[in-house]
Structure formats: structure tokens, C-alpha cells
Design a protein around this motif. Structure first.
Motif, PDB file in Angstrom:
ATOM      1  N   ALA A   1       0.667  -1.288  -0.145  1.00 50.85           N
ATOM      2  CA  ALA A   1       0.044   0.166  -0.003  1.00 50.85           C
ATOM      3  C   ALA A   1       0.687   1.295   0.105  1.00 50.85           C
ATOM      4  CB  ALA A   1      -0.900   0.121   1.480  1.00 50.85           C
ATOM      5  N   PHE A   2       1.955   1.353   0.868  1.00 55.97           N
ATOM      6  CA  PHE A   2       2.899   2.453   1.060  1.00 55.97           C
ATOM      7  C   PHE A   2       3.526   2.631  -0.430  1.00 55.97           C
ATOM      8  CE2 PHE A   2       1.742   2.777   5.398  1.00 55.97           C
ATOM      9  CZ  PHE A   2       2.019   4.027   5.773  1.00 55.97           C
ATOM     10  N   LYS A   3       3.910   1.310  -0.885  1.00 54.90           N
ATOM     11  CA  LYS A   3       4.807   1.419  -2.247  1.00 54.90           C
ATOM     12  C   LYS A   3       4.141   1.949  -3.125  1.00 54.90           C
ATOM     13  CE  LYS A   3       7.805  -1.349  -4.992  1.00 54.90           C
ATOM     14  NZ  LYS A   3       8.305  -2.657  -5.231  1.00 54.90           N
ATOM     15  N   ASN A   4       2.899   1.717  -3.620  1.00 58.85           N
ATOM     16  CA  ASN A   4       2.210   1.983  -4.741  1.00 58.85           C
ATOM     17  C   ASN A   4       1.211   3.082  -4.627  1.00 58.85           C
ATOM     18  OD1 ASN A   4       2.957  -0.380  -6.439  1.00 58.85           O
ATOM     19  ND2 ASN A   4       1.841  -1.553  -4.965  1.00 58.85           N
ATOM     20  N   TYR A   5       0.822   3.532  -3.604  1.00 59.87           N
ATOM     21  CA  TYR A   5      -0.054   4.702  -3.369  1.00 59.87           C
ATOM     22  C   TYR A   5       0.077   5.781  -2.400  1.00 59.87           C
ATOM     23  CZ  TYR A   5      -2.897   0.575  -5.295  1.00 59.87           C
ATOM     24  OH  TYR A   5      -3.355  -0.227  -5.903  1.00 59.87           O
ATOM     25  N   SER A   6       1.301   5.808  -1.761  1.00 58.96           N
ATOM     26  CA  SER A   6       1.837   6.911  -1.108  1.00 58.96           C
ATOM     27  C   SER A   6       2.747   7.639  -1.731  1.00 58.96           C
ATOM     28  CB  SER A   6       2.281   6.598   0.385  1.00 58.96           C
ATOM     29  OG  SER A   6       3.428   5.871   0.201  1.00 58.96           O
ATOM     30  N   HIS A   7       2.882   9.115  -1.431  1.00 61.38           N
ATOM     31  CA  HIS A   7       3.986   9.698  -1.791  1.00 61.38           C
ATOM     32  C   HIS A   7       4.518  10.938  -0.574  1.00 61.38           C
ATOM     33  CE1 HIS A   7       1.184   8.854  -5.373  1.00 61.38           C
ATOM     34  NE2 HIS A   7       2.497   8.743  -6.057  1.00 61.38           N
ATOM     35  N   ALA A   8       5.641  11.711  -0.974  1.00 61.56           N
ATOM     36  CA  ALA A   8       6.170  12.567  -0.122  1.00 61.56           C
ATOM     37  C   ALA A   8       7.496  13.148  -1.042  1.00 61.56           C
ATOM     38  CB  ALA A   8       6.578  12.054   1.260  1.00 61.56           C
ATOM     39  N   LEU A   9       7.514  14.304  -0.653  1.00 63.56           N
ATOM     40  CA  LEU A   9       8.876  14.972  -1.507  1.00 63.56           C
ATOM     41  C   LEU A   9       9.948  14.754  -0.587  1.00 63.56           C
ATOM     42  CD1 LEU A   9       7.684  18.637  -2.082  1.00 63.56           C
ATOM     43  CD2 LEU A   9       7.970  16.657  -3.709  1.00 63.56           C
ATOM     44  N   GLY A  10       9.983  14.532   0.530  1.00 66.34           N
ATOM     45  CA  GLY A  10      11.223  14.187   1.191  1.00 66.34           C
ATOM     46  C   GLY A  10      11.356  12.777   1.549  1.00 66.34           C
TER      47      GLY A  10
ATOM     48  N   ASN B   1       9.461   8.449   7.141  1.00 64.22           N
ATOM     49  CA  ASN B   1       8.056   7.608   7.731  1.00 64.22           C
ATOM     50  C   ASN B   1       6.872   8.143   7.160  1.00 64.22           C
ATOM     51  OD1 ASN B   1       9.820   5.367   8.399  1.00 64.22           O
ATOM     52  ND2 ASN B   1      10.047   6.125  10.301  1.00 64.22           N
ATOM     53  N   LEU B   2       6.829   9.695   7.137  1.00 63.43           N
ATOM     54  CA  LEU B   2       5.555  10.184   6.911  1.00 63.43           C
ATOM     55  C   LEU B   2       5.527  10.313   5.349  1.00 63.43           C
ATOM     56  CD1 LEU B   2       5.668  13.451   9.326  1.00 63.43           C
ATOM     57  CD2 LEU B   2       4.498  10.968   9.594  1.00 63.43           C
ATOM     58  N   ARG B   3       4.163   9.705   4.869  1.00 62.93           N
ATOM     59  CA  ARG B   3       3.954   9.539   3.642  1.00 62.93           C
ATOM     60  C   ARG B   3       2.221   9.996   3.613  1.00 62.93           C
ATOM     61  NH1 ARG B   3       7.871   8.577   0.359  1.00 62.93           N
ATOM     62  NH2 ARG B   3       6.468   7.468  -1.269  1.00 62.93           N
ATOM     63  N   TYR B   4       1.790  10.486   2.244  1.00 63.60           N
ATOM     64  CA  TYR B   4       0.517  10.800   1.943  1.00 63.60           C
ATOM     65  C   TYR B   4      -0.176  10.336   0.953  1.00 63.60           C
ATOM     66  CZ  TYR B   4       3.477  14.408   4.463  1.00 63.60           C
ATOM     67  OH  TYR B   4       3.869  15.050   5.421  1.00 63.60           O
ATOM     68  N   PHE B   5      -1.414  10.072   1.182  1.00 62.91           N
ATOM     69  CA  PHE B   5      -2.291   9.342   0.414  1.00 62.91           C
ATOM     70  C   PHE B   5      -3.568  10.256  -0.339  1.00 62.91           C
ATOM     71  CE2 PHE B   5      -0.345   6.070   2.998  1.00 62.91           C
ATOM     72  CZ  PHE B   5      -0.228   4.959   2.300  1.00 62.91           C
ATOM     73  N   LEU B   6      -3.753  10.204  -1.470  1.00 62.67           N
ATOM     74  CA  LEU B   6      -4.916  10.984  -1.882  1.00 62.67           C
ATOM     75  C   LEU B   6      -6.073   9.976  -1.856  1.00 62.67           C
ATOM     76  CD1 LEU B   6      -5.642  13.699  -3.350  1.00 62.67           C
ATOM     77  CD2 LEU B   6      -5.347  12.318  -5.435  1.00 62.67           C
ATOM     78  N   ILE B   7      -7.259  10.580  -1.162  1.00 61.94           N
ATOM     79  CA  ILE B   7      -8.220   9.418  -0.973  1.00 61.94           C
ATOM     80  C   ILE B   7      -9.783  10.037  -1.221  1.00 61.94           C
ATOM     81  CG2 ILE B   7      -7.068   8.265   0.742  1.00 61.94           C
ATOM     82  CD1 ILE B   7      -9.612  10.959   1.821  1.00 61.94           C
TER      83      ILE B   7
ATOM     84  N   LEU C   1      -0.602  13.900  -4.293  1.00 65.17           N
ATOM     85  CA  LEU C   1      -0.971  13.638  -5.638  1.00 65.17           C
ATOM     86  C   LEU C   1       0.379  12.911  -6.262  1.00 65.17           C
ATOM     87  CD1 LEU C   1      -2.999  13.537  -7.896  1.00 65.17           C
ATOM     88  CD2 LEU C   1      -2.029  16.117  -8.453  1.00 65.17           C
ATOM     89  N   GLY C   2       1.514  13.316  -5.678  1.00 67.15           N
ATOM     90  CA  GLY C   2       2.818  12.893  -6.177  1.00 67.15           C
ATOM     91  C   GLY C   2       3.280  13.091  -7.448  1.00 67.15           C
ATOM     92  N   ILE C   3       2.915  14.337  -7.641  1.00 66.39           N
ATOM     93  CA  ILE C   3       3.569  14.984  -9.081  1.00 66.39           C
ATOM     94  C   ILE C   3       4.760  16.176  -8.954  1.00 66.39           C
ATOM     95  CG2 ILE C   3       1.450  14.479 -10.442  1.00 66.39           C
ATOM     96  CD1 ILE C   3       0.831  17.615 -10.064  1.00 66.39           C
TER      97      ILE C   3
END
Length: 212
Positions: A78-87, A90-96, A139-141
């Protein structure tokens, strides 16, 4: 004595000439304009990002109940395929996205039980303390290379969060009441190393009452 007077007079004249030539008078408007040339406009950047990137990108939002199920069974995936972060970290972000029934309207958030009823999961929609980088990064862009310094990056987050606090939340909160059903899209922040799925807080990007 006379020679000293002449010497001091000449020195004074030279000092006045040098001082006069070193003073430049410019209009205040010219100084302000010069100081803003090349300065990063976080507000304008955030507005463009919201309109041209984030809003169209909401079609890629993950269904929240499905994401929560995946996080329980296949966290790494889940974290690998759906989360993003600029830095890094451990803190990751999901668009939901999701729908839920409002169970309480609190001072700082709105409590929602996710639908369909079989989900039975409670989350909170932030309505007061909207901060952090979730909306900017989910969004991861964006890339760190898009910014010249971390201050510009943080200012973009601040402008996006300000837009949510002033434009997205107030009209919704003014109409929402307990028992209403809300359709929402937004971002969530999760800690990959210390995952807590019982404290999900949604930073909303869109909020819509779909039925009473």
C-alpha cells in the motif's frame, strides 16, 4: 594658519562632492519592484497547482475503505504503490476519496462513519487545524527540484492549506448537520513505521453533501 584653513576647506569640499555623488534618490515604487523581481510567488503557484493539477488529479484518488483494507493486509504494498512524499522519512501521504455519515460536528473536526455500512470505520475530517504537506504531496507530481529552497516548498503548502480553511470548509460546515452524508476527497498522512489506522484524519480538498 591660512594654509590649514585652505587645506580643511578643500577637504570639506571633496567630502561634500563624494557624499553627493554616492546618494541616489529613487521612487519607492521602483525599489519595491526591483526587490520582487525573481521572487517566488507561493500564492500564485498554489492557485495554479490547485486548478491545473490537483483538481483534475482527484480522479486518481484512492477509495478510502479499500485503502484501509489494503493497509491492514499488505502495508508495504500500500505504501509503495499509493503513497507519496517530497522528502525521505516515514511520513507518507495518500490521495483519498469516500462517503460517510456525519456522527458529530466537533469544534475542530467532523466525525464521519464511512459508508457502506459494512465498513463501519470512523474517521475525522479536519475543519480547523489544516496544516502540513499532505495536500501538496499526496498527488505525487511535485519534485524537490521544482523549488529552489525549502521555504518556497513550505509556503506552497501554507497557501494550499489556507485555501482549504477559507474556501472549502466554511460553506460546508455552515450547512452540515449530524446524520447528513458527505462525499469527500482529500489527503491523509500516515506514518509507515508507526501505523495507526484508528486515528485517520482527512484534510479535505472537496466536500459535498449528497443526501440527508
Amino acid at each position: 594658519m591660512q594654509k590649514k584653513v585652505i587645506k580643511y576647506t578643500v577637504a570639506l569640499i571633496l567630502l561634500l562632492v563624494v557624499g553627493y555623488n554616492s546618494v541616489y534618490i529613487k521612487k519607492l515604487s521602483e525599489v519595491k519592484a526591483a526587490s520582487t523581481v525573481g521572487k517566488f510567488d507561493a500564492a500564485a503557484y498554489a492557485q495554479t497547482f490547485w486548478k491545473e493539477k490537483l483538481t483534475p488529479g482527484l480522479t486518481k484518488a484512492n477509495n478510502l475503505p479499500e485503502l484501509l483494507t489494503l493497509l491492514k493486509s499488505e502495508k508495504e504494498n500500500a505504501f509503495k504503490n499509493y503513497s507519496h512524499a517530497l522528502g525521505i522519512g516515514n511520513l507518507r501521504y495518500f490521495l483519498i476519496k469516500g462517503e460517510g455519515k456525519i456522527t458529530a460536528i466537533n469544534e475542530n473536526d467532523i466525525s464521519v462513519t464511512l459508508l457502506p455500512d459494512s465498513v463501519g470505520k470512523d474517521v475525522k475530517i479536519a475543519t480547523e487545524f489544516v496544516y502540513g504537506n499532505a495536500v501538496r504531496d499526496a498527488l505525487g507530481i511535485l519534485s524537490i527540484n521544482d523549488f529552489s529552497n525549502t521555504m518556497d516548498m513550505n509556503n506552497v503548502s501554507a497557501e494550499l492549506n489556507k485555501k482549504i480553511r477559507t474556501e472549502i470548509i466554511p460553506p460546508f460546515r455552515a450547512q452540515a448537520k449530524k446524520g447528513d452524508v458527505v462525499a469527500f476527497t482529500g489527503a491523509i498522512e500516515l506514518n509507515q513505521a508507526h501505523l495507526r489506522l484508528d486515528e485517520i484524519e482527512v484534510i479535505p480538498v472537496s466536500l459535498k453533501l449528497v443526501r440527508d
